[in-house]
Motif scaffolding. Structure first.
Motif, PDB file in Angstrom:
ATOM      1  N   CYS A 180      49.017  34.171  42.000  1.00 18.26           N
ATOM      2  CA  CYS A 180      47.570  34.358  42.196  1.00 18.26           C
ATOM      3  C   CYS A 180      47.299  35.418  43.255  1.00 18.26           C
ATOM      4  N   ASP A 181      48.035  35.345  44.351  1.00 16.90           N
ATOM      5  CA  ASP A 181      47.832  36.305  45.438  1.00 16.90           C
ATOM      6  C   ASP A 181      48.078  37.732  44.959  1.00 16.90           C
ATOM      7  N   LYS A 182      49.106  37.940  44.126  1.00 13.45           N
ATOM      8  CA  LYS A 182      49.400  39.262  43.581  1.00 13.45           C
ATOM      9  C   LYS A 182      48.231  39.777  42.753  1.00 13.45           C
ATOM     10  N   GLU A 183      47.700  38.905  41.901  1.00 16.69           N
ATOM     11  CA  GLU A 183      46.618  39.289  41.002  1.00 16.69           C
ATOM     12  C   GLU A 183      45.302  39.492  41.748  1.00 16.69           C
ATOM     13  N   LEU A 184      45.106  38.738  42.827  1.00 16.83           N
ATOM     14  CA  LEU A 184      43.857  38.881  43.587  1.00 16.83           C
ATOM     15  C   LEU A 184      43.750  40.254  44.240  1.00 16.83           C
ATOM     16  N   ARG A 185      44.881  40.883  44.495  1.00 20.11           N
ATOM     17  CA  ARG A 185      44.861  42.225  45.077  1.00 20.11           C
ATOM     18  C   ARG A 185      44.275  43.232  44.090  1.00 20.11           C
ATOM     19  N   LYS A 186      44.405  42.919  42.789  1.00 22.61           N
ATOM     20  CA  LYS A 186      43.810  43.758  41.743  1.00 22.61           C
ATOM     21  C   LYS A 186      42.434  43.160  41.452  1.00 22.61           C
ATOM     22  N   ARG A 187      41.413  43.792  41.828  1.00 26.69           N
ATOM     23  CA  ARG A 187      40.065  43.227  41.815  1.00 26.69           C
ATOM     24  C   ARG A 187      39.649  42.585  40.487  1.00 26.69           C
ATOM     25  N   SER A 188      39.884  43.198  39.381  1.00 24.85           N
ATOM     26  CA  SER A 188      39.354  42.673  38.117  1.00 24.85           C
ATOM     27  C   SER A 188      40.422  42.010  37.252  1.00 24.85           C
ATOM     28  N   CYS A 208      43.019  35.686  35.952  1.00 26.39           N
ATOM     29  CA  CYS A 208      43.864  34.716  36.655  1.00 26.39           C
ATOM     30  C   CYS A 208      45.133  34.441  35.853  1.00 26.39           C
TER      31      CYS A 208
END
Length: 138
Positions: A112-120, A123
């Motif tokens: 999740c943390d990795k993906e949250l860095r990419k704004r759009s 999940c």
């Protein structure tokens, strides 16, 4: 002693004591002419014992069996030791499962943390298939 006094003495609720009676962990005490339960010191000891053993993680059915051993004149230690050993194995198994769960949760959080860095980014947990099902199919 009346039930309220016993409850305070041991740190149980009146309802808990009645529950133990209904489930045959504690013999039903005699009653006064006014209908009040009358407990003796051995009842208090039994309730304290139940509370202590329950604190070790034993279920009511297991406590009932241990109480029968406690009531045995000889009070053999081997069956109690066996039950303690079984409980320990059970706790160790649960700890192992909890450590696996902790690892899976940490891994999911990292994802999740990795993906949250990419704004759009969507999940990853919501789009992920059940990894346990795919592992068990192997």
């Amino acid at each position: 002693m009346q039930i309220g006094i016993v409850a305070k003495k041991i740190g149980l609720t009146v309802d808990a004591i009645r529950f133990y009676e209904r489930n045959a962990l504690l013999p039903r005490p005699p009653r006064t002419q006014g209908g009040f339960r009358q407990y003796v010191d051995s009842d208090v000891e039994t309730l304290a014992f139940i509370r202590r053993v329950q604190g070790l993680g034993f279920k009511l059915s297991e406590i009932r069996a241990i109480l029968r051993l406690r009531g045995n004149r000889l009070q053999p230690c081997a069956p109690v030791r066996r039950r303690l050993q079984e409980k320990l194995v059970d706790v160790q198994r649960k700890l192992t499962d909890l450590h696996k769960l902790e690892h899976e949760l940490r891994s999911a959080l990292r994802s999740c943390d990795k993906e949250l860095r990419k704004r759009s980014a969507p999940c990853p947990i919501l789009r992920e298939t059940n990894p346990r099902k795919s592992e068990s199919a192997k």
